[in-house]
Design an enzyme around this catalytic site. Structure first.
Site, PDB file in Angstrom:
ATOM      1  N   ASP A 229      -5.195  -1.997   2.396  1.00 45.82           N
ATOM      2  CA  ASP A 229      -4.389  -1.433   1.315  1.00 45.82           C
ATOM      3  C   ASP A 229      -5.040  -1.849  -0.001  1.00 45.82           C
ATOM      4  O   ASP A 229      -5.132  -3.041  -0.314  1.00 45.82           O
ATOM      5  CB  ASP A 229      -2.959  -1.969   1.380  1.00 45.82           C
ATOM      6  CG  ASP A 229      -2.198  -1.458   2.595  1.00 45.82           C
ATOM      7  OD1 ASP A 229      -2.578  -0.394   3.113  1.00 45.82           O
ATOM      8  OD2 ASP A 229      -1.243  -2.123   3.022  1.00 45.82           O
ATOM      9  N   ASP A 385       5.517   7.536   6.612  1.00 47.79           N
ATOM     10  CA  ASP A 385       6.194   6.283   6.235  1.00 47.79           C
ATOM     11  C   ASP A 385       7.698   6.420   6.483  1.00 47.79           C
ATOM     12  O   ASP A 385       8.459   6.730   5.573  1.00 47.79           O
ATOM     13  CB  ASP A 385       5.949   5.976   4.752  1.00 47.79           C
ATOM     14  CG  ASP A 385       4.492   5.701   4.443  1.00 47.79           C
ATOM     15  OD1 ASP A 385       3.835   5.034   5.255  1.00 47.79           O
ATOM     16  OD2 ASP A 385       4.007   6.167   3.392  1.00 47.79           O
TER      17      ASP A 385
END
Length: 531
Positions: A229, A385
């Site tokens: 990330d 998500d």
């Protein structure tokens, strides 16, 4: 002189980097006449058969390429560079290939297997060839939905075969003309060795000896993926971070777990099967203006010879000067910077919402459809998500529910998985199963399935979520979020059948080494790639 035929599709930078890393120089084919001047020609390709042939015709490359091949001059085709040697493909009926090898390229049967065939598989070498002179059973990286099949008419071309449901041709060669279905530039050390042998011009025997074929079928490995990330910290530097249920700040500052390129190179050396960069800053306004992230991709592709995925900001936008860029323009820039796949997140939710308003089908204008049309389904990953929403009964919602072993706060025995956008900050009226199914229809080639509830917890993958989505689609699924120990990887592979599992924090902090994961999987009888 080694020449590269770059017809304008996909990640060619990685191949250039691999050739340079091996110590060879390279010239580019810029005009049709350059093809016949080449001493050794490499034709890499990704994407759709029809798009590749159309581009070759438009550039005026088809006839000189046919002349070069007919003369039996040194040639190495990669992926589409193999398939275009055949007469045609089911992918694009009516579009003629180069016609050097008899036969049609056909789609894999997806009734029982995930398609594309994506990941690390080994090969059965059937004839002696310098390309496989030191092959010792290593796995190579494949990513394709269509495959060539051996027949009596093309048997003298077949150099190696592999299995995925049924046998298919994984390498061809006759004289100096050869091609491979896999990507040597993305196949780690084994792929680089094969590439070196072609570049060095090792002599091909006039009558190659036929090898006794191995009886056992080849096996596709389960993939272990390292995820980074990436976002700018408060000083403006790009760092690798990790969230706790998507919160990346600790004591007010962005968690800094290292530099993106250095970590990616470390994971490559440690045996990661793929590396994924998720830019969680999301290229907030103008994706193509995010030069630091493009530089990360460019530099990583110089050191990492396994597949690279980039996610964040793959969408259409208009810049400050009023110039409009399509999602295809954005994807092309990232492919050119070194990405092999692009991951579409929040934008996919909006795309599916629009598709559902049209009866569940696309109109050809979405990012998923545009990119898949040019680069192939395998280049498009949809990142989901979701978070749990609990209900008393399945009848209380229109969404796909599961009976859960983890009751809700009020003792609810059922839940559905709500898709979110904006980094999990906003929920939408669509569930993960529905989203995955529609994205598959639109052309996505893989699902990256996260879990807001499990993110950063170390409690294991959400098996109920993963199982629901895996059983709903026929494309590969990557399980993400929640891994805390080696047992969690085996558990998700054994209980859900997913093709890959991804982790971040436990790898960044060296809590669980990648090799420890793979060693444990092998102990459990789960196929993996050795470094």
């Amino acid at each position: 002189m080694i020449s590269l035929l770059d017809y304008g599709a996909g990640n060619v930078r990685s191949l250039r980097n691999a050739i340079h890393a091996l110590g060879f120089s390279l010239t580019e084919i810029e005009r049709p006449e350059d093809i016949l001047k080449a001493e050794r020609l490499i034709f890499p390709g990704v994407g759709a058969f029809g798009a590749a042939m159309e581009r070759l015709h438009r550039l005026g490359y088809v006839e000189p390429l046919r002349e070069y091949l007919a003369a039996g001059r040194p040639y190495l085709g990669i992926c589409i560079g193999l398939q275009t040697l055949f007469e045609g493909s089911e992918e694009c009926p009516g579009v003629a290939g180069l016609g050097l090898i008899p036969g049609q390229v056909r789609r894999f049967d997806d009734s029982e297997l995930a398609v594309p065939h994506m990941g690390w598989n080994d090969v059965r070498v059937e004839r002696d060839s310098p390309l496989f002179a030191d092959y010792a059973g290593e796995k190579f990286y494949f990513v394709h939905s269509f495959r060539a099949e051996q027949s009596a008419e093309n048997a003298d071309w077949v150099l190696a075969s592999s299995d995925y449901g049924s046998p298919f041709v994984s390498a061809v060669q006759r004289g100096q003309v050869g091609a491979v279905q896999f990507h040597p530039e993305k196949s780690g050390a084994a792929g680089l060795r094969l590439l070196r042998r072609f570049l060095a011009g090792d002599a091909v025997p006039e009558t190659p000896a036929v090898r006794e074929a191995a009886a056992a079928p080849t096996k596709l490995a389960r993939r272990v993926i390292a995820c980074l990330d990436v976002r700018a910290n408060d000083a403006g530097d790009l760092v690798v971070t990790k969230g706790d249920q998507y919160d990346v700040r600790e004591s007010g500052a962005v968690r800094n777990l290292g530099k993106p390129v250095e970590l990616a190179a470390r994971y490559y050396e440690e045996g990661a099967d793929e590396v994924t960069f998720l830019n969680i800053t999301g290229f907030r306004d103008f994706p193509l203006a995010d030069q630091p992230m493009l530089e990360v991709l460019e530099r990583a592709s110089e050191r990492v010879f396994v597949p690279l995925t980039i996610g964040g900001g793959i969408r259409a936008f208009t810049d400050a000067e009023g110039t409009h860029y399509s999602a295809l323009d954005v994807a092309d820039r990232y492919f050119r910077a070194g990405a092999d796949k692009v991951s579409i997140g929040s934008e996919a939710v909006h795309i599916v919402e629009q598709a559902l308003a049209l009866g569940g089908e696309g109109d050809g204008t979405s990012a998923i459809e545009q990119i898949a049309e040019v680069y192939g389904n395998q280049a498009v990953v949809v990142s989901i998500d979701p978070r749990r929403v609990y209900v008393e009964r399945p009848e209380d919602t229109r969404h796909h529910t599961v009976e859960t072993a983890e009751p809700g706060p009020g003792g609810e025995r059922y839940c559905w998985f709500q898709c979110t956008v904006k980094g999990g900050r906003e929920g939408r009226d669509i569930d993960a199963v529905e989203l995955a199914r529609v994205c598959e229809r639109l052309g996505a080639g893989e699902i990256l399935l996260n879990s807001i509830d499990r993110d950063g917890t170390g409690a294991g993958f959400d098996l109920e979520l993963v199982g629901a989505v895996r059983s709903a689609v026929r494309i590969p699924v990557i399980a993400s979020s929640g891994a805390g120990c080696v047992e969690h990887f085996a558990e998700v592979f054994e209980r859900t059948g997913v093709e890959a599992a991804l982790a971040a924090g436990i790898f960044h902090r060296r809590e669980v080494p990648i090799e420890a994961v793979k060693s444990y999987l092998r102990e459990r009888g789960i196929e993996t790639r050795l470094r």
